[in-house]
Design a protein around this motif. Structure first.
Motif, PDB file in Angstrom:
ATOM      1  N   THR A  75      83.974  27.889  52.599  1.00  0.00           N
ATOM      2  CA  THR A  75      83.466  28.888  51.659  1.00  0.00           C
ATOM      3  C   THR A  75      83.396  28.396  50.222  1.00  0.00           C
ATOM      4  O   THR A  75      82.711  29.003  49.399  1.00  0.00           O
ATOM      5  CB  THR A  75      84.326  30.166  51.714  1.00  0.00           C
ATOM      6  OG1 THR A  75      85.717  29.806  51.595  1.00  0.00           O
ATOM      7  CG2 THR A  75      84.123  30.906  53.013  1.00  0.00           C
ATOM      8  N   GLU A  78      79.962  27.274  49.961  1.00  0.00           N
ATOM      9  CA  GLU A  78      79.076  28.434  49.964  1.00  0.00           C
ATOM     10  C   GLU A  78      79.063  29.124  48.606  1.00  0.00           C
ATOM     11  O   GLU A  78      78.018  29.590  48.136  1.00  0.00           O
ATOM     12  CB  GLU A  78      79.527  29.419  51.056  1.00  0.00           C
ATOM     13  CG  GLU A  78      79.320  28.882  52.473  1.00  0.00           C
ATOM     14  CD  GLU A  78      79.888  29.796  53.539  1.00  0.00           C
ATOM     15  OE1 GLU A  78      80.284  30.936  53.179  1.00  0.00           O
ATOM     16  OE2 GLU A  78      79.952  29.399  54.701  1.00  0.00           O
ATOM     17  N   THR A  79      80.237  29.190  47.945  1.00  0.00           N
ATOM     18  CA  THR A  79      80.318  29.819  46.626  1.00  0.00           C
ATOM     19  C   THR A  79      79.425  29.096  45.633  1.00  0.00           C
ATOM     20  O   THR A  79      78.692  29.719  44.860  1.00  0.00           O
ATOM     21  CB  THR A  79      81.771  29.831  46.127  1.00  0.00           C
ATOM     22  OG1 THR A  79      82.568  30.629  47.004  1.00  0.00           O
ATOM     23  CG2 THR A  79      81.860  30.423  44.723  1.00  0.00           C
ATOM     24  N   LYS A  82      75.648  29.685  46.251  1.00  0.00           N
ATOM     25  CA  LYS A  82      75.199  31.058  46.034  1.00  0.00           C
ATOM     26  C   LYS A  82      75.359  31.505  44.579  1.00  0.00           C
ATOM     27  O   LYS A  82      75.008  32.619  44.223  1.00  0.00           O
ATOM     28  CB  LYS A  82      75.981  32.017  46.938  1.00  0.00           C
ATOM     29  CG  LYS A  82      75.712  31.810  48.426  1.00  0.00           C
ATOM     30  CD  LYS A  82      76.600  32.709  49.270  1.00  0.00           C
ATOM     31  CE  LYS A  82      76.366  32.476  50.761  1.00  0.00           C
ATOM     32  NZ  LYS A  82      77.281  33.289  51.595  1.00  0.00           N
ATOM     33  N   MET A  83      75.870  30.612  43.722  1.00  0.00           N
ATOM     34  CA  MET A  83      76.193  30.993  42.349  1.00  0.00           C
ATOM     35  C   MET A  83      74.944  31.239  41.498  1.00  0.00           C
ATOM     36  O   MET A  83      74.940  32.071  40.602  1.00  0.00           O
ATOM     37  CB  MET A  83      77.062  29.906  41.712  1.00  0.00           C
ATOM     38  CG  MET A  83      77.664  30.283  40.385  1.00  0.00           C
ATOM     39  SD  MET A  83      78.892  29.061  39.893  1.00  0.00           S
ATOM     40  CE  MET A  83      80.181  29.385  41.108  1.00  0.00           C
ATOM     41  N   ASN A 143      74.448  34.688  39.735  1.00  0.00           N
ATOM     42  CA  ASN A 143      75.137  35.640  40.603  1.00  0.00           C
ATOM     43  C   ASN A 143      76.527  35.903  40.036  1.00  0.00           C
ATOM     44  O   ASN A 143      77.451  35.109  40.230  1.00  0.00           O
ATOM     45  CB  ASN A 143      75.236  35.088  42.024  1.00  0.00           C
ATOM     46  CG  ASN A 143      75.828  36.078  43.012  1.00  0.00           C
ATOM     47  OD1 ASN A 143      76.508  37.035  42.623  1.00  0.00           O
ATOM     48  ND2 ASN A 143      75.589  35.862  44.294  1.00  0.00           N
ATOM     49  N   GLU A 146      79.699  35.786  42.357  1.00  0.00           N
ATOM     50  CA  GLU A 146      80.226  34.466  42.706  1.00  0.00           C
ATOM     51  C   GLU A 146      80.792  33.757  41.473  1.00  0.00           C
ATOM     52  O   GLU A 146      81.781  33.041  41.557  1.00  0.00           O
ATOM     53  CB  GLU A 146      79.122  33.612  43.344  1.00  0.00           C
ATOM     54  CG  GLU A 146      78.572  34.163  44.654  1.00  0.00           C
ATOM     55  CD  GLU A 146      79.632  34.201  45.740  1.00  0.00           C
ATOM     56  OE1 GLU A 146      80.517  33.340  45.750  1.00  0.00           O
ATOM     57  OE2 GLU A 146      79.566  35.112  46.597  1.00  0.00           O
ATOM     58  N   TRP A 147      80.147  33.969  40.324  1.00  0.00           N
ATOM     59  CA  TRP A 147      80.562  33.284  39.098  1.00  0.00           C
ATOM     60  C   TRP A 147      81.963  33.717  38.662  1.00  0.00           C
ATOM     61  O   TRP A 147      82.741  32.907  38.145  1.00  0.00           O
ATOM     62  CB  TRP A 147      79.563  33.583  37.976  1.00  0.00           C
ATOM     63  CG  TRP A 147      79.313  32.411  37.072  1.00  0.00           C
ATOM     64  CD1 TRP A 147      78.259  31.563  37.120  1.00  0.00           C
ATOM     65  CD2 TRP A 147      80.131  31.972  35.991  1.00  0.00           C
ATOM     66  NE1 TRP A 147      78.373  30.598  36.147  1.00  0.00           N
ATOM     67  CE2 TRP A 147      79.517  30.828  35.434  1.00  0.00           C
ATOM     68  CE3 TRP A 147      81.333  32.407  35.439  1.00  0.00           C
ATOM     69  CZ2 TRP A 147      80.044  30.120  34.355  1.00  0.00           C
ATOM     70  CZ3 TRP A 147      81.867  31.702  34.362  1.00  0.00           C
ATOM     71  CH2 TRP A 147      81.225  30.579  33.832  1.00  0.00           C
ATOM     72  N   LYS A 149      84.446  34.217  40.359  1.00  0.00           N
ATOM     73  CA  LYS A 149      85.475  33.462  41.075  1.00  0.00           C
ATOM     74  C   LYS A 149      85.916  32.234  40.285  1.00  0.00           C
ATOM     75  O   LYS A 149      87.052  31.767  40.413  1.00  0.00           O
ATOM     76  CB  LYS A 149      84.960  33.032  42.451  1.00  0.00           C
ATOM     77  CG  LYS A 149      84.712  34.179  43.421  1.00  0.00           C
ATOM     78  CD  LYS A 149      84.205  33.661  44.752  1.00  0.00           C
ATOM     79  CE  LYS A 149      83.928  34.791  45.733  1.00  0.00           C
ATOM     80  NZ  LYS A 149      83.413  34.286  47.032  1.00  0.00           N
ATOM     81  N   SER A 290      88.835  30.711  48.665  1.00  0.00           N
ATOM     82  CA  SER A 290      87.431  30.435  48.327  1.00  0.00           C
ATOM     83  C   SER A 290      87.176  30.333  46.826  1.00  0.00           C
ATOM     84  O   SER A 290      86.059  30.599  46.367  1.00  0.00           O
ATOM     85  CB  SER A 290      86.515  31.525  48.917  1.00  0.00           C
ATOM     86  OG  SER A 290      86.787  31.727  50.275  1.00  0.00           O
TER      87      SER A 290
END
Length: 350
Positions: A75, A78-79, A82-83, A143, A146-147, A149, A290
């Motif tokens: 993940t 994936e993060t 998708k950011m 995004n 996601e950012w 995180k 993640s």
């Protein structure tokens, strides 16, 4: 993508994809210069291993970290993918991504010249974000879910790194309080090698996933496709990533090893072991949840925590100040370079 030959044919058939992948390899190489040495710095400066042996060990455990952690939890990759959103036009998307990667290489090389262990993780995030903003003309390509995180990762890795560094080192000093220092040397020499291997493993688990995620993003965007929800990373790509990182460390890692392992805190073997184990645990925690974090953050703050066990004055705050300044400047600085490079690339190539 399962076959390296198929991947090579895709690149040679698409010059834009070839350039984007080449730039990603460049970023991985620079990561080997500036980020990967953090994993083995303490092990080298306390003379537990030679630099050459440590680099070989780092390459092996970087690969294992990428391979095993990807099987368990992919993940982090994936993060990263998708950011940001580079739009639906494959040519424009690849040009924008290439501009972001060029900005990251430029920023990282400048930091390496000054011997400061900047974070390629944060440079990657900043460069991609700046490029997406330039492409869309607003924050629509970022995004936020996601950012955010990244922000969590910064705070958690710093607090965990320092706190666990202090705690592990304190426990070691209490457990071995009445043991003759000379008698503990062989034990901590071996223990620190284990600690450095753990750090290299977690570096691969974190940074390896990020950069391989970008390569997959290049491939799918060049075909006008979106990444599948379940990312599959081929083994040959893991091996390539690990070898390129090791090559970068061999080429330019000594400056960072000196800055992290010698200039910040004068370390003994038990302190180096404590810092490595603490940083590896902090990275493991963030990977499980993640969070894309910086190995530099985790390692340097764990060394600070170890130094604080003896006395706070043992920490060289001049070096710490330089590192913090670099971290603070990376997001706006590399983000701005990514923004400007995207505008330039778009003007030239579209």
């Amino acid at each position: 993508m399962d076959s390296i030959l198929v991947f090579w044919n895709q690149m040679t058939a698409n010059p834009l994809l070839f350039i984007a992948v080449a730039l990603t390899i460049g970023v991985i190489l620079v990561n080997g210069w500036t980020d990967a040495p953090n994993a083995i710095a303490t092990c080298v400066v306390t003379r537990c291993m030679s630099a050459r042996a440590a680099i070989i060990m780092a390459a092996v455990f970087n690969f294992l970290g990428v391979f095993i952690m990807t099987l368990v939890n992919a993940t982090v990759a994936e993060t990263i993918t998708k950011m940001v959103d580079f739009g639906d036009d494959p040519d424009v998307a690849i040009i924008s991504l290439s501009a972001a990667l060029f900005a990251i290489v430029l920023w990282a090389v400048l930091a390496w010249v000054f011997g400061i262990p900047t974070s390629e993780s944060h440079a990657l995030i900043a460069g991609l974000t700046g490029s997406a903003i330039a492409l869309h003309g607003n924050l629509g390509g970022v995004n936020g879910g996601e950012w955010v995180k990244v922000i969590y990762g910064i705070v958690i890795s710093v607090l965990l790194g320092f706190g666990l560094g202090w705690l592990v080192c304190k426990l070691v000093t209490v457990i071995f309080y009445n043991v003759n220092r000379a008698k503990t040397e062989p034990f901590f020499k071996g223990a620190q090698i284990v600690g450095a291997a753990s750090m290299a493993f977690m570096h691969g688990a974190q940074d390896g996933q990020k950069f391989m995620g970008v390569i997959l993003l290049c491939v799918y965007m060049s075909q006008g496709q979106t990444l599948p929800s379940d990312i599959h990373i081929p083994i040959w790509l893991m091996a390539v990533c690990s070898v390129v990182m090791a090559l970068g460390t061999a080429m330019g890692g000594k400056k960072i090893i000196k800055s992290v392992g010698m200039d910040m805190v004068k370390l003994e073997k038990y302190q180096g072991f404590s810092a490595d184990i603490a940083a590896a645990l902090a990275l493991l925690f963030c990977s499980v949840f993640s969070l894309p974090v910086s190995t530099t953050h985790a390692k340097t703050t764990s060394i600070m925590g170890v130094g604080a066990v003896k006395r706070v004055s043992a920490i060289n705050f001049g070096v710490v100040k330089e590192m913090v300044l670099t971290w603070v400047l990376t997001f706006p600085g590399c983000g701005l370079v990514g923004f400007l490079m995207t505008k330039l690339f778009m003007a030239i190539f579209t």
